[in-house]
Enzyme design. Sequence first.
Site, mmCIF file in Angstrom:
data_model
loop_
_atom_site.group_PDB
_atom_site.id
_atom_site.type_symbol
_atom_site.label_atom_id
_atom_site.label_comp_id
_atom_site.label_asym_id
_atom_site.label_seq_id
_atom_site.Cartn_x
_atom_site.Cartn_y
_atom_site.Cartn_z
ATOM 1 N N GLU A 17 0.717 -1.430 0.059
ATOM 2 C CA GLU A 17 0.092 0.196 -0.003
ATOM 3 C C GLU A 17 0.833 1.140 0.006
ATOM 4 O O GLU A 17 1.741 1.241 0.517
ATOM 5 C CB GLU A 17 -0.835 -0.138 1.056
ATOM 6 N N CYS A 75 3.543 8.243 1.541
ATOM 7 C CA CYS A 75 4.023 7.532 2.398
ATOM 8 C C CYS A 75 4.052 6.128 1.491
ATOM 9 O O CYS A 75 3.229 5.363 1.065
ATOM 10 C CB CYS A 75 2.866 7.314 3.508
ATOM 11 N N CYS A 92 6.230 -7.203 6.988
ATOM 12 C CA CYS A 92 7.469 -6.897 7.773
ATOM 13 C C CYS A 92 7.821 -8.135 8.501
ATOM 14 O O CYS A 92 6.987 -8.873 9.145
ATOM 15 C CB CYS A 92 7.001 -5.698 8.817
ATOM 16 N N CYS A 134 5.979 -5.259 15.895
ATOM 17 C CA CYS A 134 5.947 -4.519 17.063
ATOM 18 C C CYS A 134 4.117 -4.780 17.410
ATOM 19 O O CYS A 134 3.190 -4.961 16.471
ATOM 20 C CB CYS A 134 5.952 -3.049 16.236
ATOM 21 N N CYS A 191 1.189 -2.584 15.645
ATOM 22 C CA CYS A 191 1.220 -2.303 14.270
ATOM 23 C C CYS A 191 0.580 -3.461 13.648
ATOM 24 O O CYS A 191 0.826 -4.665 13.681
ATOM 25 C CB CYS A 191 2.605 -2.148 13.761
ATOM 26 N N SER A 229 11.280 5.360 15.136
ATOM 27 C CA SER A 229 10.072 4.986 15.975
ATOM 28 C C SER A 229 10.653 4.618 17.417
ATOM 29 O O SER A 229 10.826 3.580 17.911
ATOM 30 C CB SER A 229 9.355 3.568 15.501
ATOM 31 N N CYS A 261 -1.177 5.824 9.551
ATOM 32 C CA CYS A 261 0.278 5.025 10.146
ATOM 33 C C CYS A 261 -0.376 3.635 10.931
ATOM 34 O O CYS A 261 -0.901 3.558 11.724
ATOM 35 C CB CYS A 261 0.797 5.746 11.204
#
Length: 376
Positions: free
Chosen positions: A103, A117, A124, A128, A131, A233, A353
């Site tokens: 995306e 973005c 990933c 986290c 997320c 982050s 986000c």
Amino acid sequence: MTQAATPSPPNLAGLTRAELQRALVEAGVASTERARMRAGQVWRWIHHYGVTDFARMSDVAKETRAAMAERFVLVRPQIAERQESRDGVIKWLIRFAPGVEAETVFIPDVARSGALCVSSQVGCTLNCAFCHTGTQGLVRNLTAAEIVAQVQVARDDLGEWPTSNENRRLSNVVFMGMGEPLYNLDNVAQALDVISDNEGIAISRRKITVSTSGVVPQMRALGERTGAMLAVSLHATRDELRDALVPINRRYPLAELMAAVRAYPGLSNARRVTFEYVMLKGVNDSPADARALLKLIAGIPAKINLIPFNPWPAAPYECSAPEAIEAFAAILKRAGYASPIRRPRGRDILAACGQLKSESEKLRASARRRLTSPAA
Ligand code: SAH
Ligand code: SF4
């Protein structure tokens, strides 16, 4: 007997200048002597004018255009889905190959500018706790061309070809989509070379920000190779809490992370690091947490981005109350940090986000480990 598939012709759209030059010579489209000049011309058509049709390259000889069209293509990846939110955010789900989707999100600013973005990986490897992407696992790294293609797709949609220096809507690029950019640094660096090139998309390196969860061994290389702005982050100021929220902290704890930030090439008051801090109710959002944050980053040229937690289905956290976020921000403001709250955008289309997640299937764990063991 299985038949070998005909290989599709190479796509010139995402190559670096050097690769483009080589491709033209190897295909016999340009002589070695003229390759530089020819690649320069073609480059401008691809990256300044955004053409996807060789026939439009009007200052290139007709025979050369025909020769290129025979040997190469200039194509965009497929847009599997496009959504626009009430607040003007646009999200594209881009299909790079069957089962490989990522995306890209355009976030318009109040003025005539906005940030794109982009994703650096499909999924990933890190997970986290807050997320959505992290729940997906890694499908694969995106290539440099696939990263560049995200910018091209957005500019097609926004009608931003040829590149203009004024009134651009897409003025900044942030690597805050899916994936950990520093686990795909080679491709991220190459994509940055392409999109920052002055005779092309020409987004200056200072308007490109790369966000990392804290891959300490790659941080210096990021600065040296790309000159991009750094975002980290952070989300917690104590190792115990950060270990739980951002598990890579167990490998590279806060002391190492902060040392790497302080050593980031080019860091100055004009080029500040951004600390991202997601506001999680009752977890990291007290006034004491705000004071601990100030203490941790004291002396570092920095901006702070408080990100109200963006919920996703079955997320294990809640967003802090508005008053808690305001009180937290007030402590930071008093210490001289301007406008630290990042207004959530595109929430209604799950484009904010940490909400990005595709349905792409993940690779087997063994392949994943091969792909992402950092070079260092
Ligand atoms: N992997 C990189 C870049 C992509 S994430 C990184 O972690 O930095 C971009 C930012 O969104 C990071 O600061 C990330 O921690 C934050 N984020 C992730 N999930 C979120 C959520 N649900 N709500 C708010 N921010 C989130
Ligand atoms: Fe990966 Fe960043 Fe999400 Fe963590 S916050 S799981 S590093 S994309």
